[in-house]
Scaffold this active site. Structure first.
Site, PDB file in Angstrom:
ATOM      1  N   ASP A   1      87.784  84.226  80.947  1.00 49.89           N
ATOM      2  CA  ASP A   1      87.071  83.614  79.832  1.00 49.89           C
ATOM      3  C   ASP A   1      87.560  82.183  79.587  1.00 49.89           C
ATOM      4  O   ASP A   1      88.522  81.711  80.202  1.00 49.89           O
ATOM      5  CB  ASP A   1      87.288  84.478  78.580  1.00 49.89           C
ATOM      6  CG  ASP A   1      86.348  84.125  77.444  1.00 49.89           C
ATOM      7  OD1 ASP A   1      85.333  83.455  77.701  1.00 49.89           O
ATOM      8  OD2 ASP A   1      86.637  84.525  76.300  1.00 49.89           O
TER       9      ASP A   1
ATOM     10  N   TYR B   1      96.923  91.611  83.808  1.00 47.04           N
ATOM     11  CA  TYR B   1      96.943  90.416  82.977  1.00 47.04           C
ATOM     12  C   TYR B   1      98.249  90.364  82.195  1.00 47.04           C
ATOM     13  O   TYR B   1      98.868  91.402  81.907  1.00 47.04           O
ATOM     14  CB  TYR B   1      95.788  90.430  81.972  1.00 47.04           C
ATOM     15  CG  TYR B   1      94.438  90.049  82.527  1.00 47.04           C
ATOM     16  CD1 TYR B   1      93.947  88.742  82.397  1.00 47.04           C
ATOM     17  CD2 TYR B   1      93.636  90.991  83.165  1.00 47.04           C
ATOM     18  CE1 TYR B   1      92.695  88.399  82.884  1.00 47.04           C
ATOM     19  CE2 TYR B   1      92.384  90.651  83.661  1.00 47.04           C
ATOM     20  CZ  TYR B   1      91.917  89.353  83.516  1.00 47.04           C
ATOM     21  OH  TYR B   1      90.685  89.010  84.001  1.00 47.04           O
TER      22      TYR B   1
END
Length: 406
Positions: A128, A183
């Site tokens: 993102d 992540y």
């Protein structure tokens, strides 16, 4: 690749180094990685000629296109995510810069840059806006030219680098063949402070062991398969794609960097939807700070719409992508390499130190994105359904970024 920990000894060392030492160390590691890439390729330069429409160029004849994967690292600050958004040139993305570089270096024909399907391009994760990556992988067909990695990097900004390249099977797709993604989320520990703490003094806050244990107990609730429709936008509770599998999620021990205490949350899952990780973290922070009850975490997996806050994107980094099934099937066939990156570990480490860690620490200390976001927690109603205004805001943001995962 044996994953390079985002925390631990490495970050402790990084935080105590002077800026000059950091730059010198990073420069040496990147130089060493580039020298190894250069030594492994011939030094013959390709002679180009103008392409005639419908007729193969000299480069096409000399360098037939092959299916490969590129190991990509980037700092996401200033970019509107990974995925290219045709027709919205004002929102520059990582792929915009990459495709421009591939075209300028001659690795792909110019018309392939206009239509990425012509080079069978696929990214492993659609990070993102503002999100960084140390181990992004993309698959595509390109001309295997001499000194290909230095040639690509020559046309990229310093905050984006190709660190590795490997041949793969013709049918390989970096998204579909990916088994899991890891992540990391680096945040100032003041995010876990009580609601009555003076957040103007973030350097004075230190995370208590009991609070860290409680946070990890909450993060552990996410493990397993759950309906995460409340952790993204435009997903109904009945949508099967909202069910996601989380393998691990925890927060590491805190450390001090530039006078401020930070910690890193690590999460590994099969795949993630737009904003999912940031909302998973945002909800736990809301509980720790006393704005929501612990039961809201499990209630958020139910059918009702729950107002889940979204933590800032600054600290989120795609650490690693996993191809266990592909490696098992093709890694030992004598023709293909496993998609592990042991030889690139030093280059990955150097890039983190030069581009990712300083950006997160310096931006957080200067702009205070986490503290500003924390001030919005009181406006959320964790007992009622999300408001139409909040849903519309997320929908508009999704339309701008064009992404469907963190």
């Amino acid at each position: 690749m044996r994953g390079v920990d985002f925390t631990g000894v490495y970050l402790q060392t990084f935080c105590t180094m002077s800026q000059g030492s950091r730059d010198e160390c990073a420069a040496k590691l990147v130089k060493r990685a580039n020298e190894e890439n250069e030594d492994s390729a011939d030094k013959v330069q390709a002679t180009k000629r103008l392409k005639v429409e419908g007729e193969p160029t000299e480069d096409d004849k000399k360098y037939p296109k092959k299916k490969v994967v590129l190991l990509l690292a980037y700092s996401g600050k200033g970019y509107y995510g990974m995925q290219r958004n045709p027709g919205t040139s004002q929102f520059r993305t990582i792929e915009d810069a990459l495709v421009t570089s591939l075209t300028k270096s001659g690795c792909i024909p110019e018309n392939h840059g206009e239509d990425m399907r012509k080079m069978s391009f696929q990214r492993c994760a659609r990070t993102d806006k503002g999100v960084s990556a140390a181990g992004q992988v993309v698959s595509l067909k390109l001309r295997l030219m001499e000194d290909i990695i230095p040639k690509i990097n020559e046309h990229l900004p310093s905050q984006i680098r190709v660190l590795g390249l490997k041949r793969v099977t013709q049918g390989f797709n970096s998204k579909n063949n990916c088994d899991a993604r890891t992540y990391a989320y680096m945040l100032p520990t003041v995010a876990f402070s009580p609601k009555d703490y003076d957040t103007g003094d973030i350097t004075g806050f230190r995370l208590e062991p009991e609070t860290l244990q409680r946070a990890n107990r909450l993060f552990a609730l996410y493990k397993g398969t759950h309906n995460f429709h409340n952790f993204t936008s435009q997903k109904a509770a009945s949508d099967p794609s909202a069910r996601r599998y989380i393998m691990e999620m925890s927060c590491g021990e805190p450390f001090v960097c530039s006078g401020t205490e930070f910690a890193v949350i690590t999460v590994r899952g099969q795949s993630f939807m737009l904003h999912q990780i940031r909302k998973m973290i945002g909800l736990v922070i809301a509980v720790i700070r006393g704005y929501a009850k612990e039961e809201v975490v499990e209630r958020s997996w139910g059918l009702e719409k729950v107002d889940v806050p979204k933590a800032p994107g600054l600290g989120l980094v795609l650490e690693r992508v996993h191809f266990d099934r592909y490696n098992k099937k093709f890694g030992g066939d004598g023709l293909h390499e496993t998609l592990e990156w042991e030889n690139e570990e030093e280059a990955i480490k150097a890039f983190k130190e030069a581009q990712i860690y300083p950006t997160i620490v310096e931006t957080e200390c200067q702009e205070g994105s986490m503290v500003s976001w924390m001030a919005t927690l009181p406006i959320h109603d964790f007992e009622a359904s999300a408001t139409n205004t909040q849903e519309k805001k997320e929908k508009d943001n999704a339309e701008i970024t064009g992404n469907d995962s963190d």
